[in-house]
Enzyme design. Structure first.
Site, PDB file in Angstrom:
ATOM      1  N   GLY A  11      -4.619  -4.559   2.628  1.00  0.00           N
ATOM      2  CA  GLY A  11      -4.703  -4.997   1.230  1.00  0.00           C
ATOM      3  C   GLY A  11      -4.251  -3.988   0.190  1.00  0.00           C
TER       4      GLY A  11
ATOM      5  CD  GLU B  33     -10.963  -1.048   0.085  1.00  0.00           C
ATOM      6  OE1 GLU B  33      -9.866  -0.850   0.620  1.00  0.00           O
ATOM      7  OE2 GLU B  33     -11.892  -1.626   0.662  1.00  0.00           O
ATOM      8  CG  ASP B  34      -7.806  -4.335  -1.036  1.00  0.00           C
ATOM      9  OD1 ASP B  34      -8.836  -3.687  -0.726  1.00  0.00           O
ATOM     10  OD2 ASP B  34      -7.381  -5.267  -0.330  1.00  0.00           O
TER      11      ASP B  34
ATOM     12  CG  ASP C 255     -17.940  -8.510  -2.379  1.00  0.00           C
ATOM     13  OD1 ASP C 255     -18.790  -8.423  -3.281  1.00  0.00           O
ATOM     14  OD2 ASP C 255     -17.715  -9.564  -1.777  1.00  0.00           O
TER      15      ASP C 255
ATOM     16  CG  PHE D  83     -11.026 -15.115  -1.957  1.00  0.00           C
ATOM     17  CD1 PHE D  83     -11.848 -14.334  -1.160  1.00  0.00           C
ATOM     18  CD2 PHE D  83      -9.671 -15.199  -1.656  1.00  0.00           C
ATOM     19  CE1 PHE D  83     -11.335 -13.633  -0.072  1.00  0.00           C
ATOM     20  CE2 PHE D  83      -9.147 -14.505  -0.570  1.00  0.00           C
ATOM     21  CZ  PHE D  83      -9.983 -13.726   0.219  1.00  0.00           C
ATOM     22  CB  VAL D  84      -8.671 -12.186  -6.684  1.00  0.00           C
ATOM     23  CG1 VAL D  84      -9.426 -12.679  -7.901  1.00  0.00           C
ATOM     24  CG2 VAL D  84      -9.302 -10.921  -6.122  1.00  0.00           C
TER      25      VAL D  84
ATOM     26  CG  ASP E  20      -5.083 -11.449   3.347  1.00  0.00           C
ATOM     27  OD1 ASP E  20      -5.958 -10.660   2.946  1.00  0.00           O
ATOM     28  OD2 ASP E  20      -5.149 -12.010   4.452  1.00  0.00           O
TER      29      ASP E  20
ATOM     30  NE  ARG F 186      -1.707  -9.051   3.931  1.00  0.00           N
ATOM     31  CZ  ARG F 186      -2.975  -8.676   3.963  1.00  0.00           C
ATOM     32  NH1 ARG F 186      -3.496  -8.057   2.937  1.00  0.00           N
ATOM     33  NH2 ARG F 186      -3.716  -8.910   5.026  1.00  0.00           N
TER      34      ARG F 186
HETATM   35  P1  IMP Z   1     -17.140  -4.967   0.994  1.00  0.00           P
HETATM   36  O1  IMP Z   1     -17.272  -4.220   2.280  1.00  0.00           O
HETATM   37  O2  IMP Z   1     -18.295  -5.924   0.764  1.00  0.00           O
HETATM   38  O3  IMP Z   1     -16.962  -4.065  -0.194  1.00  0.00           O
HETATM   39  O4  IMP Z   1     -15.842  -5.912   1.131  1.00  0.00           O
HETATM   40  C1  IMP Z   1     -14.581  -5.467   0.759  1.00  0.00           C
HETATM   41  C2  IMP Z   1     -13.463  -6.065   1.597  1.00  0.00           C
HETATM   42  O5  IMP Z   1     -13.545  -7.512   1.628  1.00  0.00           O
HETATM   43  C3  IMP Z   1     -12.114  -5.757   0.950  1.00  0.00           C
HETATM   44  O6  IMP Z   1     -11.563  -4.577   1.469  1.00  0.00           O
HETATM   45  C4  IMP Z   1     -11.276  -6.971   1.264  1.00  0.00           C
HETATM   46  O7  IMP Z   1     -10.622  -6.793   2.502  1.00  0.00           O
HETATM   47  C5  IMP Z   1     -12.249  -8.110   1.408  1.00  0.00           C
HETATM   48  N1  IMP Z   1     -12.327  -8.919   0.166  1.00  0.00           N
HETATM   49  C6  IMP Z   1     -13.420  -9.042  -0.640  1.00  0.00           C
HETATM   50  N2  IMP Z   1     -13.156  -9.855  -1.673  1.00  0.00           N
HETATM   51  C7  IMP Z   1     -11.864 -10.261  -1.549  1.00  0.00           C
HETATM   52  C8  IMP Z   1     -11.012 -11.118  -2.361  1.00  0.00           C
HETATM   53  O8  IMP Z   1     -11.395 -11.691  -3.412  1.00  0.00           O
HETATM   54  N3  IMP Z   1      -9.734 -11.287  -1.906  1.00  0.00           N
HETATM   55  C9  IMP Z   1      -9.268 -10.695  -0.782  1.00  0.00           C
HETATM   56  N4  IMP Z   1     -10.037  -9.888   0.000  1.00  0.00           N
HETATM   57  C10 IMP Z   1     -11.326  -9.671  -0.374  1.00  0.00           C
HETATM   58 MG    MG Z   2      -9.478  -3.791   1.804  1.00  0.00          MG
END
Ligand code: IMP
Ligand code: MG
Length: 183
Positions: free
Chosen positions: A48, A102-103, A106, A155-156, A162, A168
């Site tokens: 990402g 990091e993209d 969450d 969700f974005v 993606d 992407r």
């Molecule tokens: P975390 O571990 O809860 O912070 O989740 C983060 C990961 O979930 C990111 O690195 C993304 O791969 C994926 N992710 C979370 N939200 C989105 C979204 O809105 N679009 C695409 N990928 C997402």
């Molecule tokens: Mg990621």
């Protein structure tokens, strides 16, 4: 920036490529100032963050090495969780100042595991630069040191992010909605 209609998805514009570009420039300026005189290793999480790191690295005014990791995390009963590296880092990061790129964050659970793993591999310091952070203050596990935009629910996709590997390569960021079958 227009709403896109694709297959069974509707994509509503969130940030345009120009809005993202000026934010990336701002982040790069801050990082360049904070790390003046240092040599950093920027480690992007695949897949990402591939566009974000390409743009961010080119806006830096300090020297930087670029590396990539591909990880999956297993958050078990332990608070730290575990992270499995499928690829990278190829650098020996011991004694290095590392910035994880990091993209989207969450909860921050995955990236927290990556920070801990890179510190265990001997990095002197590990900071996190995220383009996006979802507003979920209840569950925040890690807040980024450098942040582009805060996001609401939804969700974005686009700018590297993606949905089942689609979207992407879109230049801007879009909120994805599943199209109503009756409309
Ligand atoms: P975390 O571990 O809860 O912070 O989740 C983060 C990961 O979930 C990111 O690195 C993304 O791969 C994926 N992710 C979370 N939200 C989105 C979204 O809105 N679009 C695409 N990928 C997402
Ligand atoms: Mg990621």
């Amino acid at each position: 920036m227009k709403t896109l209609i694709n297959n069974n998805h509707t994509l509503e514009p969130v940030f345009s490529d120009t809005q993202i570009a000026s934010k990336v420039k701002e982040l790069a300026e801050k990082i360049s100032k904070d790390y003046k005189g240092k040599n950093i290793v920027m480690v992007a999480t695949l897949k990402g963050s591939f566009i974000f790191i390409a743009d961010l690295a080119r806006e830096l005014s300090i020297p930087a090495h670029v590396d990539f990791v591909s990880v999956s995390s297993y958050i078990g009963t332990s608070t730290a969780g575990n992270v499995e590296f499928h690829y990278g880092p190829l650098h020996d990061i011991s004694g290095k100042d590392v910035i994880i790129v990091e993209d989207i964050i969450d909860t921050g659970a995955t990236i927290k595991c990556v920070v801990e793993a890179l510190l265990q591999k001997g990095a002197t310091d590990v900071k996190v630069c995220a383009l996006l952070k979802r507003k979920t203050s209840r569950n925040d596990i890690l807040l980024p040191d450098y942040l582009g935009f805060r996001l609401g629910d939804g969700f974005v996709v686009g700018y590297g992010l993606d949905c089942d590997e689609d979207y992407r390569n879109l230049k801007g960021l879009y909120k994805l909605e599943v199209k109503n079958e009756n409309s």
